[in-house]
Design an enzyme around this catalytic site. Structure first.
Site, PDB file in Angstrom:
ATOM      1  N   LYS A  14      -6.910  -3.871   7.659  1.00  0.00           N
ATOM      2  CA  LYS A  14      -5.685  -3.081   7.726  1.00  0.00           C
ATOM      3  C   LYS A  14      -6.107  -1.761   8.385  1.00  0.00           C
ATOM      4  CE  LYS A  14      -2.539  -0.076   6.159  1.00  0.00           C
ATOM      5  NZ  LYS A  14      -2.735   1.405   6.164  1.00  0.00           N
ATOM      6  N   GLY A  35     -11.063   4.626   0.401  1.00  0.00           N
ATOM      7  CA  GLY A  35      -9.836   5.421   0.320  1.00  0.00           C
ATOM      8  C   GLY A  35      -9.781   6.178  -0.991  1.00  0.00           C
ATOM      9  N   SER A  36      -8.568   6.508  -1.420  1.00  0.00           N
ATOM     10  CA  SER A  36      -8.421   7.338  -2.613  1.00  0.00           C
ATOM     11  C   SER A  36      -8.369   6.496  -3.883  1.00  0.00           C
ATOM     12  CB  SER A  36      -7.123   8.140  -2.508  1.00  0.00           C
ATOM     13  OG  SER A  36      -6.021   7.245  -2.586  1.00  0.00           O
ATOM     14  N   GLU A  84     -14.316   2.173  -2.588  1.00  0.00           N
ATOM     15  CA  GLU A  84     -15.145   3.371  -2.444  1.00  0.00           C
ATOM     16  C   GLU A  84     -14.171   4.512  -2.305  1.00  0.00           C
ATOM     17  OE1 GLU A  84     -16.582   6.336  -0.776  1.00  0.00           O
ATOM     18  OE2 GLU A  84     -17.351   5.147   0.905  1.00  0.00           O
ATOM     19  N   CYS A 106     -17.276  11.527   2.484  1.00  0.00           N
ATOM     20  CA  CYS A 106     -17.220  11.269   1.036  1.00  0.00           C
ATOM     21  C   CYS A 106     -18.478  11.772   0.356  1.00  0.00           C
ATOM     22  CB  CYS A 106     -16.954   9.806   0.732  1.00  0.00           C
ATOM     23  SG  CYS A 106     -17.883   8.702   1.767  1.00  0.00           S
ATOM     24  N   GLU A 143     -10.120  21.262 -12.957  1.00  0.00           N
ATOM     25  CA  GLU A 143      -9.317  21.494 -11.757  1.00  0.00           C
ATOM     26  C   GLU A 143     -10.192  22.029 -10.617  1.00  0.00           C
ATOM     27  OE1 GLU A 143      -5.964  23.794 -12.885  1.00  0.00           O
ATOM     28  OE2 GLU A 143      -4.859  23.360 -11.025  1.00  0.00           O
TER      29      GLU A 143
END
Lengths: 504, 504
Positions: free
Chosen positions: A165, A220-221, A244, A281, A366
């Site tokens: 994709k 990706g996320s 990952e 990453c 955060e």
């Protein structure tokens, strides 16, 4: 619907001759992949080794087109893209070597024998390909973690056709990459569908749900990974997901390291967190630096470098916006702005590098969260004894790094390394996590949220993700794969429990 | 709430001194497991090898108690339980050998070197324990796939403390098993919580959601696997699930096999599908037998054996009821009753063995579905060319078997084996899938719905499920595990891409 491509250097969308893949297009890709499986298997281990080398050569022969396409779609620099294309070719050639070696098959033979549980039959086992794999390419590596990336290389090496994709950030690069791979396959007489691409989010969803797909690999996320997992859970036959995801990659600079080489570490940190616009990453997002004069010197040097740095073009608008929000959020959460040059953003997705600073007691979840882009948070600590607590706030990561100096307390180092080991997949000593070596022993993975699995997406063993064990019990020799026949010695095998190294 | 135990031979519930585990009990177990991890790691590879042997000895030393407890809770025969306890001990001792060998660590060293991508740092990798594992034991193997089973043995071997959710069919056996394991741990100076048990479904749910748990292993139904996966998906940090589920295990008897040894195959099939009340995940549920005189002779012999067989005690009321329903449903779906003796069911969960028969064109997904218990469906075929279509109706399985004869067409055999290979994890030639050998090359797994993963739950490589890779980059020698230091030669390692077998 037509696929557009956007040049992040000017932010303008351009038409392409590509279209989003509809459901029948996904069916076609998955169906062709399914039918192509036998060809990859029939090629055999050494035939596939040859194919991987041919793919590497084909990619390199289109270096000019590929780098130009990627530059226009990602804004990454030519030298970086040039190196990345070499990396992609190196990955294919590493798997060529993995196939020639044959140890990846984990071949094992237990001859018939008397056992404490009675007569044991002859059992032989090795790994076999899973079948077609769906790969979701990354935004930030148009070659090495996309169509021509490690997932594709390891899947094809395993004997699994691959449907990628394409990432919307680089549709044209994806197309040219697939064509380069496909032409090497065709030149060896291969069918269509050993490699193919689909475009569009909906196409990705159809792909993951398609019965022919036997595994899914994502770079990706965490959000994307959860969405893919829930699509997989809905399948009649759930398949493995290898995701990952993100990573903060903390770096600890011990006081003796800062004292002995503050400037050198400042240079290294700056290069590591701003390289490729900080869109790696393995980018170090947090650096623990002592609150002492040497630490001050290090932070000052870092601040100077950031303050005089030029703008960085980010990959797309979404990443640029998330970066801008991240910079604001971190300050609202209590990190002070240490340096951020004024730059001329122009029309594209250009941003300034950002250095933030916080005292360790002010570090929160955060602040410790990943912010993609050229940003690093310096966390100042007064005593190495504080570091354990500080690290426990940092999400588990792909990597954890420690910079040591000549007079370190070795027990302190050991304890920190134990903490990093529990919370990361690779521990880097006196270096930087970016620039992942492609080699047999490499590991690219780590506890959630850096990856979801107990596997690696870089290095020789990443092939394991696309294989499953198969055992033959009491089989006649003629039907066994040659690697499992008596007398075959070319590859490493475990025979009656004893490892025999291969002779090739 | 108190835990009761039911003797399936008389169906009567008896009180135990065990109670369902409440949330704080689950917290305690998971917390203790977490704290015990370091002890298992500190024991080292050879220390854990010693521990596994001590556990095997401890289990064997309580053979009398364990077998008596299991007999009263499962209704399985003493000889079967005796063998199963030996199997459990053998599993612990196999992992002892796996640890001594050390190849399971997948140790790899890439020394610093120039690479096509520039200077490559020193990278060393091996597998490290994941951390505490939750094991959901099976109903049908009170020893070998439960508290003292392969999941526990491989997890402890890996260095992972184990919290077992006891199967409600054998709570007392679970308790005695855990005590036997725990006493071996204590004798070596180990802490509490290296092994522990929780009771009750809700406790199982809390366990899977507990942050300390790093992997989940299940032997159970596909429904249970999906429920565990969705509980895992809800975690802040999803963890791997390894599920071993159901399996139909088709057996093909080729015409030449039936012609040459009909009676022998009838004996083998009968034993295989009725052994342990047919409550084995490797039970052959479907046998494809030719529609010819030899096939008739085989089926007649099978029918005679079933018709004269005694009752079998099933494990619990739920399994008994599902079996009775299955027998009815299969007949409603078009399978004819070929044999089912009248037996005196008495008060317990005793049932009669059942042989059903259907012509291949009448085979449906409903008929091909697994029915736990002493039941087999004979599928009669006229031509081997029909078998491909027949097998495509059978769900993927742990195993697929083929019985051959002297005059078989080898191409037919090859094609059938290819079909079986695509749809199973182990191919058995001229034998039966039950009686899984415990050995290095063994594989117990297969495509969904037989398992969910690309791993095995039996055999040496099942340890891989509870390990993850960790890499050290540029590490000083003193901080490396000894298995990754230069000059260490005891275990197999891949050094600069070349496999070096161990010297031990």
């Amino acid at each position: 619907m037509n696929v557009t491509t956007i040049d992040p250097r000017d932010g303008r969308a351009r038409a392409t001759d590509l279209t989003e893949t509809d459901q029948s297009g996904v069916e076609t890709a998955a169906g062709q992949a399914s039918r192509a499986t036998q060809w990859l298997i029939d090629l055999g281990r050494l035939g596939r080794a040859h194919l991987l080398d041919a793919i590497a050569t084909s990619l390199e022969s289109r270096r000019g087109d590929l780098v130009a396409a990627a530059e226009a779609e990602t804004g990454l620099s030519r030298p970086r893209l040039d190196t990345e294309l070499t990396r992609a070719a190196v990955q294919f050639r590493m798997f060529e070597a993995v196939l020639r070696d044959g140890g990846y098959l984990e071949a094992a033979i237990d001859h018939a024998a008397d056992t404490p549980l009675g007569p044991g039959p002859d059992v032989r086992r090795m790994l076999v390909p899973l079948g077609p794999v769906a790969v979701f390419g990354a935004s930030n590596f148009p070659f090495a973690f996309s169509v021509a990336g490690g997932d594709t290389a390891s899947a094809l090496a395993a004997g699994c056709p691959t449907v990628v994709k394409a990432h919307p950030s680089h549709p044209v690069t994806s197309r040219v990459s697939a064509d380069a791979i496909d032409s090497a396959i065709r030149a060896m007489g291969g069918p269509g569908g050993v490699i193919s691409i689909v475009y569009g989010e909906q196409a990705g969803r159809w792909l993951v749900g398609h019965p022919a797909i036997r595994a899914v690999a994502l770079t990706g996320s965490a959000g994307a990974a959860r969405a893919l997992q829930s699509a997989i859970d809905e399948r009649a036959d759930p398949v493995p997901l290898y995701a990952e995801m993100g990573s903060v990659n903390p770096i600890i600079v011990l006081p003796e390291a800062a004292a002995s080489r503050a400037d050198q570490i400042a240079d290294g940190l700056f290069a590591s967190f701003t390289n490729s616009g900080g869109q790696l990453c393995t980018k170090p997002g947090l650096a623990f630096i002592p609150s002492d004069p040497a630490g001050d010197r290090l932070v000052d040097a870092l601040r100077d470098k950031v303050a005089t740095s030029g703008g960085a073009v980010l990959l797309n608008e979404r990443i640029r916006d998330a970066y801008d929000r991240g910079v604001d959020n971190l300050q609202r959460a209590g990190a002070r702005l240490a340096a951020r040059p004024r730059i001329d953003a122009g029309a594209g997705f250009t941003v300034a590098a950002t250095l933030l600073e916080v005292e360790l007691p002010g570090l929160t979840g955060e602040i410790a969260d990943e912010c993609f882009g050229p940003l690093m948070v310096v966390v100042r600590y007064r005593d190495v004894a504080e570091l354990d607590a500080g690290l426990s706030i940092v999400p588990p990561s792909l990597t954890g790094s420690v910079h040591r100096g000549p007079g370190d307390d070795l027990e302190v180092v050991r304890r920190l390394v134990d903490v990093l080991a529990a919370r990361s997949g690779r521990i880097v000593f006196d270096g930087y996590p970016t620039g992942v070596r492609v080699s047999w022993a490499q590991h690219h993975g780590g506890p959630w949220p850096s990856t979801n699995a107990v596997h690696t997406s870089v290095g020789a063993t990443s092939i394991r993700r696309f294989l499953r064990p198969l055992a033959w019990q009491g089989a006649p020799e003629w039907i066994l794969p040659e690697e499992l026949r008596d007398g075959y010695t070319a590859i490493p095998r475990r025979v009656d429990g004893r490892l025999e190294p291969g002779t090739e």
